[in-house]
Design a protein around this motif. Sequence first.
Motif, short mmCIF file in Angstrom:
data_model
loop_
_atom_site.label_atom_id
_atom_site.label_comp_id
_atom_site.label_asym_id
_atom_site.label_seq_id
_atom_site.Cartn_x
_atom_site.Cartn_y
_atom_site.Cartn_z
N ARG A 19 -114.21 21.52 77.32
CA ARG A 19 -114.42 22.96 77.56
C ARG A 19 -113.38 23.81 76.85
O ARG A 19 -113.67 24.93 76.41
CB ARG A 19 -114.38 23.24 79.07
CG ARG A 19 -115.53 22.61 79.84
CD ARG A 19 -115.44 22.95 81.31
NE ARG A 19 -116.56 22.36 82.06
CZ ARG A 19 -116.71 22.47 83.37
NH1 ARG A 19 -115.81 23.16 84.09
NH2 ARG A 19 -117.75 21.91 83.98
N SER A 20 -112.15 23.30 76.74
CA SER A 20 -111.10 24.06 76.06
C SER A 20 -111.44 24.28 74.59
O SER A 20 -111.24 25.37 74.04
CB SER A 20 -109.76 23.34 76.18
OG SER A 20 -109.37 23.19 77.52
N ILE A 21 -111.98 23.24 73.96
CA ILE A 21 -112.38 23.36 72.56
C ILE A 21 -113.53 24.34 72.40
O ILE A 21 -113.51 25.21 71.52
CB ILE A 21 -112.76 21.97 72.00
CG1 ILE A 21 -111.52 21.08 71.93
CG2 ILE A 21 -113.41 22.11 70.63
CD1 ILE A 21 -111.80 19.67 71.45
N LEU A 22 -114.52 24.24 73.26
CA LEU A 22 -115.67 25.14 73.18
C LEU A 22 -115.27 26.59 73.42
O LEU A 22 -115.74 27.51 72.72
CB LEU A 22 -116.74 24.72 74.20
CG LEU A 22 -117.41 23.36 73.96
CD1 LEU A 22 -118.41 23.07 75.08
CD2 LEU A 22 -118.09 23.32 72.60
N PHE A 26 -116.02 28.99 70.24
CA PHE A 26 -117.08 29.99 70.37
C PHE A 26 -116.58 31.29 71.01
O PHE A 26 -116.81 32.38 70.48
CB PHE A 26 -118.25 29.41 71.17
CG PHE A 26 -118.94 28.29 70.48
CD1 PHE A 26 -119.92 28.54 69.52
CD2 PHE A 26 -118.63 26.96 70.76
CE1 PHE A 26 -120.56 27.51 68.86
CE2 PHE A 26 -119.27 25.92 70.10
CZ PHE A 26 -120.23 26.19 69.16
N GLY A 27 -115.87 31.14 72.12
CA GLY A 27 -115.36 32.34 72.79
C GLY A 27 -114.34 33.07 71.95
O GLY A 27 -114.41 34.29 71.77
N GLY A 28 -113.37 32.31 71.40
CA GLY A 28 -112.31 32.94 70.62
C GLY A 28 -112.84 33.59 69.35
O GLY A 28 -112.51 34.74 69.05
N ILE A 29 -113.66 32.88 68.60
CA ILE A 29 -114.19 33.42 67.35
C ILE A 29 -115.00 34.69 67.59
O ILE A 29 -114.82 35.71 66.90
CB ILE A 29 -115.07 32.37 66.64
CG1 ILE A 29 -114.22 31.18 66.17
CG2 ILE A 29 -115.82 32.99 65.47
CD1 ILE A 29 -113.28 31.48 65.05
N ILE A 30 -115.87 34.66 68.56
CA ILE A 30 -116.74 35.82 68.82
C ILE A 30 -115.95 36.99 69.41
O ILE A 30 -116.11 38.14 68.99
CB ILE A 30 -117.90 35.42 69.75
CG1 ILE A 30 -118.81 34.41 69.04
CG2 ILE A 30 -118.70 36.65 70.18
CD1 ILE A 30 -119.89 33.82 69.91
N SER A 33 -113.84 38.71 66.83
CA SER A 33 -114.63 39.50 65.88
C SER A 33 -115.01 40.85 66.45
O SER A 33 -115.30 41.79 65.70
CB SER A 33 -115.89 38.73 65.47
OG SER A 33 -116.81 38.65 66.55
N ILE A 34 -115.02 40.95 67.78
CA ILE A 34 -115.37 42.22 68.43
C ILE A 34 -114.12 43.02 68.78
O ILE A 34 -114.02 44.21 68.48
CB ILE A 34 -116.19 41.96 69.71
CG1 ILE A 34 -117.52 41.28 69.36
CG2 ILE A 34 -116.45 43.26 70.47
CD1 ILE A 34 -118.31 40.82 70.57
N LEU A 35 -113.14 42.34 69.37
CA LEU A 35 -111.97 43.05 69.90
C LEU A 35 -110.97 43.44 68.83
O LEU A 35 -110.39 44.52 68.91
CB LEU A 35 -111.29 42.18 70.97
CG LEU A 35 -112.10 41.87 72.22
CD1 LEU A 35 -111.31 40.99 73.17
CD2 LEU A 35 -112.51 43.17 72.93
N TYR A 36 -110.75 42.56 67.83
CA TYR A 36 -109.70 42.88 66.87
C TYR A 36 -110.02 44.10 66.01
O TYR A 36 -109.17 44.97 65.83
CB TYR A 36 -109.39 41.67 65.98
CG TYR A 36 -108.14 41.92 65.16
CD1 TYR A 36 -106.89 41.64 65.70
CD2 TYR A 36 -108.21 42.49 63.90
CE1 TYR A 36 -105.74 41.92 64.99
CE2 TYR A 36 -107.06 42.77 63.18
CZ TYR A 36 -105.83 42.47 63.73
OH TYR A 36 -104.69 42.76 63.03
N GLN A 197 -108.08 29.89 60.75
CA GLN A 197 -107.08 28.83 60.65
C GLN A 197 -106.48 28.49 62.00
O GLN A 197 -106.40 27.31 62.38
CB GLN A 197 -105.95 29.26 59.70
CG GLN A 197 -104.78 28.27 59.69
CD GLN A 197 -103.66 28.68 58.79
OE1 GLN A 197 -103.73 28.45 57.58
NE2 GLN A 197 -102.62 29.30 59.34
N GLN A 198 -106.04 29.50 62.74
CA GLN A 198 -105.34 29.23 63.98
C GLN A 198 -106.25 28.58 65.02
O GLN A 198 -105.84 27.67 65.74
CB GLN A 198 -104.73 30.52 64.53
CG GLN A 198 -103.72 31.20 63.60
CD GLN A 198 -102.56 30.31 63.20
OE1 GLN A 198 -102.66 29.51 62.30
NE2 GLN A 198 -101.46 30.44 63.91
N THR A 199 -107.48 29.05 65.15
CA THR A 199 -108.38 28.44 66.12
C THR A 199 -108.75 27.02 65.72
O THR A 199 -108.88 26.13 66.57
CB THR A 199 -109.67 29.27 66.29
OG1 THR A 199 -110.31 29.45 65.01
CG2 THR A 199 -109.36 30.64 66.90
#
Length: 388
Positions: A19-22, A26-30, A33-36, A197-199
């Motif tokens: 779950r940490s990887i998912l 998916f959560g981090g990338i998306i 892309s919205i918040l930054y 890269q970081q994710t």
Amino acid sequence: MNKFLALVVLEIKSVFADRSILLTMFGGIIMYSILYPLPYSQQVSRDAEIVIIDYDRSSVSRELIRMVNATPDAHIAGQVDSVGDAEALIEQGVIKGFLVIPQHFRRDLLMEKPVTLSLGGDASYFMTYSTITSGILKAGGTLSAQIKVARLTVDTESMLLAKAQWQPASLNLQPVFNQVNGYLDYVVPAVFILILQQTLLIVSGILSASQNERSRAKEQGYWLTASPTLLLLARGLVFLGLYLVFSLYYFGFALDVYGVNRLAAAWDILKLLVPFLLAVVCLGVALGQLYNQAETATQVILFSSMPVLFSSGFIWPISEIPTWLVAISQLFPSTAAIQGLLQLNQMGAEFEVVSNFQIQLLIQAFAYGVLAIILLAYKQRQYRLNMT
């Protein structure tokens, strides 16, 4: 081949079972892309709130106030009686700055005496402070030009001739790459590379660290019996496939949504992204062998994010960064990728111009791949000895 395909399947199951990887992928990338890009949606600082302290109270000072308010840089929230009142409003966060129009402002202008306008503001937000200064300079310059042209028309018959004498040469500024001179086109594409890269370093580190934890618990897993080379190839193939999709989302859909300038062909972007992602995967697998706990991967990579970002050469010129820090930054794939993709995708450079970055990334992928294989083989031997 069957062993390799079976290994790929096992790697896919391991990735999607964590779950940490998912969440990171998916959560981090998306979410990023919205918040930054959200804080930069206005592109540049505009309509900074200021107040006026008008000690002259003349028709010319009122004209200057109207001109300042007409610029897109500053918005006049009102007038106060003293600098102390303005400073109190800045401390309360009500305004960002103030303009002081001196006494005898109109008289000195008409008598061609030098006039000094005083500006105060909250310089902790230096871009806002710079915006206020720019707006006041524009208004002051326009008012000065009007007065000089009006004075010239007294001795000349033509208004056009007076304008030509005041400004014999005109300047026409046209941005070449960043058409709106905004932050989105400048910051977001480079930060997207760093996020990838970081994710990727985090998820590959979590996978390796979690397998290390299970090995210490005497669990027999495929990662202990598989060939280190095949294991790296399988893991690289899985993460490369996933992150190519994320990369296309970032440099395709996301840039289109935010209206960011994009000039490179998709094939040229892929030719730089593929070695970049391979280098990151190999680096992540190598670093993952040094982690004993899955949480360590997130902590280490997040801690390094800001130094990696600021040493990459797009926020601050490389020529102004210490040489030793520039040398260290070249160890991270993001440095070459950021420089290459910005020139390629945002500035429209031909791929031959950035081919040196592709070569650098390929060298990194090979070097980190060899290091990852060595560390994988060492870990396998170590755990096998512990189990016997």
